[in-house]
Motif scaffolding. Structure first.
Motif, mmCIF file in Angstrom:
data_model
loop_
_atom_site.group_PDB
_atom_site.id
_atom_site.type_symbol
_atom_site.label_atom_id
_atom_site.label_comp_id
_atom_site.label_asym_id
_atom_site.label_seq_id
_atom_site.Cartn_x
_atom_site.Cartn_y
_atom_site.Cartn_z
ATOM 1 N N ASP A 57 51.248 39.184 48.293
ATOM 2 C CA ASP A 57 50.190 39.801 47.496
ATOM 3 C C ASP A 57 50.688 39.922 46.054
ATOM 4 O OD1 ASP A 57 48.432 41.448 46.200
ATOM 5 O OD2 ASP A 57 48.526 43.077 47.663
ATOM 6 N N GLY A 100 40.345 42.819 45.999
ATOM 7 C CA GLY A 100 41.674 42.429 46.460
ATOM 8 C C GLY A 100 41.927 42.994 47.847
ATOM 9 N N TYR A 101 41.373 44.153 48.103
ATOM 10 C CA TYR A 101 41.520 44.790 49.418
ATOM 11 C C TYR A 101 40.931 43.880 50.501
ATOM 12 C CZ TYR A 101 42.505 49.150 51.916
ATOM 13 O OH TYR A 101 43.054 50.117 52.714
ATOM 14 N N HIS A 104 50.205 42.588 41.309
ATOM 15 C CA HIS A 104 50.879 43.075 40.104
ATOM 16 C C HIS A 104 51.724 41.991 39.427
ATOM 17 C CE1 HIS A 104 49.659 47.144 41.098
ATOM 18 N NE2 HIS A 104 49.987 46.865 42.342
ATOM 19 N N LYS A 119 43.279 43.706 37.823
ATOM 20 C CA LYS A 119 44.402 44.248 37.044
ATOM 21 C C LYS A 119 44.548 43.419 35.760
ATOM 22 C CE LYS A 119 46.388 46.133 41.285
ATOM 23 N NZ LYS A 119 45.645 47.381 41.310
ATOM 24 N N HIS A 156 51.551 47.304 50.258
ATOM 25 C CA HIS A 156 50.337 48.004 49.838
ATOM 26 C C HIS A 156 49.457 48.341 51.054
ATOM 27 C CE1 HIS A 156 46.265 48.403 47.994
ATOM 28 N NE2 HIS A 156 46.976 49.059 47.095
ATOM 29 N N THR A 167 44.466 40.303 43.013
ATOM 30 C CA THR A 167 43.241 40.986 42.621
ATOM 31 C C THR A 167 42.831 40.499 41.230
ATOM 32 O OG1 THR A 167 42.258 43.132 42.115
ATOM 33 C CG2 THR A 167 44.611 42.956 41.773
HETATM 34 C C1 LIG Z 1 49.381 45.488 45.639
HETATM 35 C C2 LIG Z 1 47.907 45.661 45.691
HETATM 36 N N1 LIG Z 1 47.190 44.872 46.498
HETATM 37 C C3 LIG Z 1 45.857 44.980 46.595
HETATM 38 C C4 LIG Z 1 45.170 45.927 45.865
HETATM 39 C C5 LIG Z 1 43.694 46.025 46.056
HETATM 40 O O1 LIG Z 1 43.031 45.297 45.082
HETATM 41 P P1 LIG Z 1 41.522 45.708 44.674
HETATM 42 O O2 LIG Z 1 41.640 46.923 43.831
HETATM 43 O O3 LIG Z 1 41.015 44.520 43.942
HETATM 44 O O4 LIG Z 1 40.790 45.969 45.934
HETATM 45 C C6 LIG Z 1 45.880 46.766 44.995
HETATM 46 C C7 LIG Z 1 45.252 47.801 44.169
HETATM 47 O O5 LIG Z 1 44.222 47.855 43.691
HETATM 48 C C8 LIG Z 1 47.287 46.633 44.908
HETATM 49 O O6 LIG Z 1 47.985 47.419 44.103
#
Ligand SMILES: Cc1ncc(COP(=O)(O)O)c(C=O)c1O
Length: 375
Positions: free
Chosen positions: A193, A98-99, A196, A228, A123, A225
């Motif tokens: 994003d 997700g990052y 959640h 979760k 985030h 992502t």
């Molecule tokens: C709001 C939000 N965006 C993006 C991410 C990043 O996703 P990922 O863990 O898949 O890299 C997170 C946390 O993991 C998050 O809480």
């Protein structure tokens, strides 16, 4: 000494009580888990585990290359088609996290000469996207459509407004419909994003943009992502086909990153199919969150009313938050602990996740432990 400055920083952290440590989790942990982001309790579901194992057997341990070379399997395309269909968007593109999806979306939608308007409590991955983007970023107050309007002002050229749908620290929801309205008045795009929100909000867990009537809009792009609610790993960008094609051609975290591991794609696809079949899981996560909040409040604790499945409880200080979380752990309960510098407002919290598979007795036990260990 070349790295002497690191020891100085470590000492400052020690003095401030802000040292972070890794705690390897055993497979048979006896703790009641309210710390993970496994909102729907799917990470260990046999179908999800088999989705991962089956995909690894067929496609191997890794995707073998970047998505544009060898890293796109038929499984990736199937996952993208189903994610887009489920969330109500024209197209989807999966990323290794997700990052990475957020870095891609913000940098590509915020090119040179553009304006990026970003919520103050976004985030870290969205913030880093703003830092990497060539456009100019303006940070606005939290959940403030009028602030967004003002920031967009009379900017000429591309503009995009960036926000979490559900904020990861307090679990509060962004005013998506009002943000979309502000964007439309000024001809800006909206990038949200839904990390959640996916799996928890919207009809059967189709996400916050779906719930706000924004799914499929040609001026809305969503990231999420797979780590979760879908109990897997990886990220996704959802939006108009033209935007997704542009990401394929321009997003550096897509082009220069090895494709999502087949096991993660297989697990996410299995979880998505399960959620389609059992849509009540989403509503149950919200119900658990509401019940947790009600019980914590009744016990005199300062809990924030949850808009999704994150329940945040205020702690008096970072040190007390750490001790509180540790005492919960000793009493058999795993909870998250958020404190500076992860919380921009400086308020430390316990962060609880309302898993759809928590029983009434488990909710009761969690609240009892949190109450008994309060500082
Ligand atoms: C709001 C939000 N965006 C993006 C991410 C990043 O996703 P990922 O863990 O898949 O890299 C997170 C946390 O993991 C998050 O809480």
């Amino acid at each position: 000494m070349a790295f002497g400055w690191i020891e100085e920083q470590a000492e400052q952290r020690r003095r401030a009580g802000l040292v972070r440590t890794l705690r390897p989790r055993p497979a048979d942990s006896p703790l009641l888990d309210l710390a993970s982001n496994d909102y729907l309790g799917l990470a260990h579901h046999p179908e999800v585990a088999e989705g991962a194992a089956g995909a690894a057997r067929i496609w191997g341990g890794g995707s073998t290359g970047s998505r544009l070379v060898t890293g796109t399997t038929e499984l990736h395309t199937e996952l993208e088609r189903e994610l887009a269909g489920f969330c109500g968007f024209e197209a989807a593109l999966v990323f290794s996290s997700g990052y990475a999806a957020n870095l891609a979306a913000v940098t590509v939608l915020g090119p040179h000469g553009s304006l990026i308007v970003s919520d103050a409590l976004n985030h870290a991955s969205l913030i880093d996207g703003c830092r990497l983007a060539r456009g100019a970023t303006q940070v606005v107050g939290h959940a403030d459509p009028d602030g967004v309007r003002k920031a967009l002002g009379t900017h000429e050229g591309p503009a995009v407004v960036v926000s979490d749908t559900v904020f990861s620290v307090d679990g509060d929801a962004a005013p998506l419909a009002a943000l979309a309205e502000a964007c439309r008045e000024r001809g800006a795009g909206l990038l949200v994003d839904d990390a959640h929100g996916l799996g928890v909000l919207g009809d059967g867990g189709r996400g916050a943009p779906y719930a706000a009537g924004l799914a499929g809009a040609d001026d809305v792009v969503v990231t999420a992502t797979l780590s979760k609610s879908l109990g897997s790993q990886g990220g996704v960008v959802l939006g108009p086909a033209g935007v997704i094609d542009h990401l394929v051609n321009a997003a550096r975290t897509f082009i220069f990153d090895t494709g999502l591991a087949p096991a993660a794609a297989g697990a996410a696809l299995a979880a998505l199919r399960l959620l389609r079949r059992e849509p009540a899981r989403a509503a149950r996560a919200r119900e658990v969150a509401a019940e947790l909040h009600a019980r914590l409040t009744a016990a005199g604790l300062e809990a924030v009313r949850p808009d999704a499945a994150v329940v945040s409880v205020r702690a008096p200080s970072p040190e007390q938050a750490v001790r509180w979380a540790a005492d919960c752990r000793t009493a058999g309960l795993a909870v998250g602990c958020f404190r500076p510098p992860s919380v921009p407002d400086g308020i430390s919290r316990l962060r609880l996740t309302a898993r759809a598979d928590l029983s009434g007795a488990e909710i009761e036990r969690a609240v009892r432990v949190i109450g008994e260990t309060r500082p």
